[in-house]
Design a protein around this motif. Structure first.
Motif, PDB file in Angstrom:
ATOM      1  N   MET A  47       4.319   2.275  -8.051  1.00  0.00           N
ATOM      2  CA  MET A  47       3.878   2.324  -6.840  1.00  0.00           C
ATOM      3  C   MET A  47       4.574   3.686  -6.378  1.00  0.00           C
ATOM      4  O   MET A  47       5.079   4.460  -7.133  1.00  0.00           O
ATOM      5  N   ASN A  48       4.014   4.202  -4.935  1.00  0.00           N
ATOM      6  CA  ASN A  48       4.428   5.398  -4.505  1.00  0.00           C
ATOM      7  C   ASN A  48       5.580   5.069  -3.724  1.00  0.00           C
ATOM      8  O   ASN A  48       6.140   3.895  -3.453  1.00  0.00           O
ATOM      9  N   SER A  49       6.384   6.145  -3.330  1.00  0.00           N
ATOM     10  CA  SER A  49       7.549   6.027  -2.577  1.00  0.00           C
ATOM     11  C   SER A  49       7.477   5.305  -1.161  1.00  0.00           C
ATOM     12  O   SER A  49       8.276   4.563  -0.785  1.00  0.00           O
ATOM     13  N   ALA A  50       6.395   5.756  -0.503  1.00  0.00           N
ATOM     14  CA  ALA A  50       6.040   4.710   0.750  1.00  0.00           C
ATOM     15  C   ALA A  50       6.017   3.365   0.627  1.00  0.00           C
ATOM     16  O   ALA A  50       6.596   2.783   1.299  1.00  0.00           O
ATOM     17  N   THR A  51       5.412   2.986  -0.412  1.00  0.00           N
ATOM     18  CA  THR A  51       5.231   1.433  -0.740  1.00  0.00           C
ATOM     19  C   THR A  51       6.559   0.892  -1.086  1.00  0.00           C
ATOM     20  O   THR A  51       7.049  -0.095  -0.620  1.00  0.00           O
ATOM     21  N   ALA A  52       7.394   1.776  -1.781  1.00  0.00           N
ATOM     22  CA  ALA A  52       8.484   1.404  -2.240  1.00  0.00           C
ATOM     23  C   ALA A  52       9.735   1.150  -1.097  1.00  0.00           C
ATOM     24  O   ALA A  52      10.421   0.366  -1.215  1.00  0.00           O
ATOM     25  N   ALA A  53       9.432   1.976   0.089  1.00  0.00           N
ATOM     26  CA  ALA A  53      10.268   1.830   1.084  1.00  0.00           C
ATOM     27  C   ALA A  53      10.056   0.572   1.750  1.00  0.00           C
ATOM     28  O   ALA A  53      11.168  -0.013   2.308  1.00  0.00           O
ATOM     29  N   ARG A  54       8.889   0.234   1.812  1.00  0.00           N
ATOM     30  CA  ARG A  54       8.500  -1.211   2.514  1.00  0.00           C
ATOM     31  C   ARG A  54       9.129  -2.369   1.566  1.00  0.00           C
ATOM     32  O   ARG A  54       9.929  -3.096   2.198  1.00  0.00           O
ATOM     33  N   ILE A  55       9.260  -2.425   0.207  1.00  0.00           N
ATOM     34  CA  ILE A  55       9.765  -3.704  -0.297  1.00  0.00           C
ATOM     35  C   ILE A  55      11.198  -3.409  -0.632  1.00  0.00           C
ATOM     36  O   ILE A  55      11.852  -4.607  -0.556  1.00  0.00           O
ATOM     37  N   ARG A  56      11.722  -2.361  -0.448  1.00  0.00           N
ATOM     38  CA  ARG A  56      13.167  -2.153  -0.453  1.00  0.00           C
ATOM     39  C   ARG A  56      13.881  -2.990   0.599  1.00  0.00           C
ATOM     40  O   ARG A  56      15.146  -3.403   0.550  1.00  0.00           O
ATOM     41  N   LYS A  57      13.395  -3.205   1.639  1.00  0.00           N
ATOM     42  CA  LYS A  57      13.700  -4.034   2.743  1.00  0.00           C
ATOM     43  C   LYS A  57      13.570  -5.698   2.774  1.00  0.00           C
ATOM     44  O   LYS A  57      13.867  -6.199   3.508  1.00  0.00           O
ATOM     45  N   ALA A  82       5.230   6.598  -8.853  1.00  0.00           N
ATOM     46  CA  ALA A  82       4.056   7.537  -8.974  1.00  0.00           C
ATOM     47  C   ALA A  82       3.608   8.000  -7.628  1.00  0.00           C
ATOM     48  O   ALA A  82       2.728   6.901  -6.981  1.00  0.00           O
ATOM     49  N   GLU A  83       3.540   9.227  -7.167  1.00  0.00           N
ATOM     50  CA  GLU A  83       3.041   9.630  -5.714  1.00  0.00           C
ATOM     51  C   GLU A  83       1.640   9.529  -5.959  1.00  0.00           C
ATOM     52  O   GLU A  83       0.905   9.491  -4.772  1.00  0.00           O
ATOM     53  N   ASP A  84       0.757   9.600  -6.765  1.00  0.00           N
ATOM     54  CA  ASP A  84      -0.450   9.449  -7.209  1.00  0.00           C
ATOM     55  C   ASP A  84      -1.123   8.118  -6.591  1.00  0.00           C
ATOM     56  O   ASP A  84      -2.150   7.902  -6.648  1.00  0.00           O
TER      57      ASP A  84
END
Length: 371
Positions: free
Chosen positions: A263-273, A303-305
């Motif tokens: 996943m990209n970093s924006a999606t990872a930021a959601r899931i980290r919460k 993966a930012e793509d």
């Protein structure tokens, strides 16, 4: 008889002495000529005599020889094309803004090929077997189904140019810097193609493969299974982590060993919460340097793509990419230095031929943010 042999030996020794005498006389003549030249060079030049010219005139201007001649550029062009390096002193190292490079190559299966006509066979279903008695007949079993994989190839190319003045005057190694820049940009471009490439003159990304909600054994070969979150552009309000658990369990256990989240970093930021009912985070950061973070016990690859979370987006992939995605490349990046085509600019023509395609559609699962 003995007297004849002794006479021959004596005559041979005389001939050797005469030969040595001739050689010594020749050396003396050469020394005399060198002395005469040295004395002549120390005398002042006579009126009208031609004086000794510089190596630049004699070697470079007259004969075109560059060895041993120091060449300097006499003018610069625009600032962006190398003018900065001509009148000013610059640092010998170049800093650059970091480019995000897709890590798909690191987790996929990579093979070196000698031609763009590469083919790979993948069996589906395995080889059936059966039980028989000790003395019973052995009937013929079914043969496995073979599927051919032909990853589409494309050629990456770049043809930047640097002025000859920049190459001559710059304090840094421009050629090495350009080679590094080209390699980085190639890695970025091919990484994006591995994720979402169309397959036309480039690799076909795993997000461009056909998708269906049906389970393994029912879907056609080459079709990836997707699971929906139930909410367009987001996770469910209650127990969002359940969708991630469903995604993990949709991948059969033989493939889960070596599986990763992508996943990209924006999606990872959601899931980290995300937290469990007792307040524990699902996301576990790596405790040792170099080890990836984990989600539900599996490594997370950013993966930012990968697309951001949006309506009907395929923003999360989970699978064993070593078994699921194939990258085929002919050779490493080739760089050709071309100083002749567009004088006074030197072109650095770089090419790289690479292909890619989903190899095993059972080894990769996708999460779709759709109702």
């Amino acid at each position: 008889m003995t007297d004849v042999i002794a006479g021959d030996a004596l005559e041979a020794s005389f001939e050797a002495l005469e030969q040595e005498h001739v050689e010594v006389e020749g050396l003396r003549a050469e020394v005399a000529q060198l002395k005469a030249r040295l004395e002549a060079s120390e005398r002042p030049a006579l009126s009208g005599a031609k004086s000794e010219t510089s190596p630049f005139v004699e070697r470079y201007l007259r004969k075109g020889l560059e060895h041993g001649v120091e060449l300097k550029a006499m003018s610069g062009s625009s600032d962006a094309a190398g003018g900065y390096a001509v009148p000013e002193e610059i640092d010998s190292a170049i800093e650059r803004t970091l480019t995000s490079i897709s890590p798909i190559r690191a987790i996929a299966s990579v093979v070196k090929v000698g031609t763009s006509g590469y083919r790979k066979l993948v069996t589906a279903g395995g080889t059936p077997s059966g039980w028989v008695a000790e003395t019973a007949a052995r009937p013929e079993t079914d043969t496995p189904v073979f599927n051919e994989i032909a990853p589409p190839f494309g050629e990456l190319y770049a043809n930047p140019a640097a002025s000859q003045a920049m190459l001559d005057d710059a304090a840094f190694d421009v050629e090495a810097w350009l080679a590094s820049e080209i390699a980085t940009e190639f890695a970025r471009s091919e990484g994006a193609a591995f994720v979402s490439g169309s397959g036309v003159n480039r690799p076909k990304g795993f997000l461009a493969a056909a998708t269906a909600e049906s389970a393994d054994g029912v879907r056609p070969f080459g079709t990836l299974q997707l699971l929906k979150t139930g909410v367009a552009g987001g996770f469910p309000a209650s127990n969002p982590q359940d969708k991630l658990i469903d995604l993990v369990q949709s991948l059969r256990s033989p493939y889960r060993q070596g599986a990763v989240f992508v996943m990209n970093s924006a999606t990872a930021a959601r899931i980290r919460k995300f937290k469990t009912s007792d307040g524990a985070f699902l996301w576990q950061p790596g405790l040792v340097a170099g080890q990836p973070d984990t989600l539900l016990g599996y490594p997370v690859v950013e993966a930012e793509d990968m697309p951001d979370v949006a309506a009907d987006s395929l923003s999360i992939a989970f699978g064993n990419f070593k078994a699921g995605y194939l990258i085929a490349e002919r050779a490493e990046t080739q760089i050709l230095r071309d100083p002749f085509t567009n004088k006074p600019f030197v072109h650095f023509y770089a090419t790289r031929r690479v292909g890619g395609q989903v190899m095993n559609s059972e080894a990769i699962k996708l999460l779709k943010f759709a109702a």
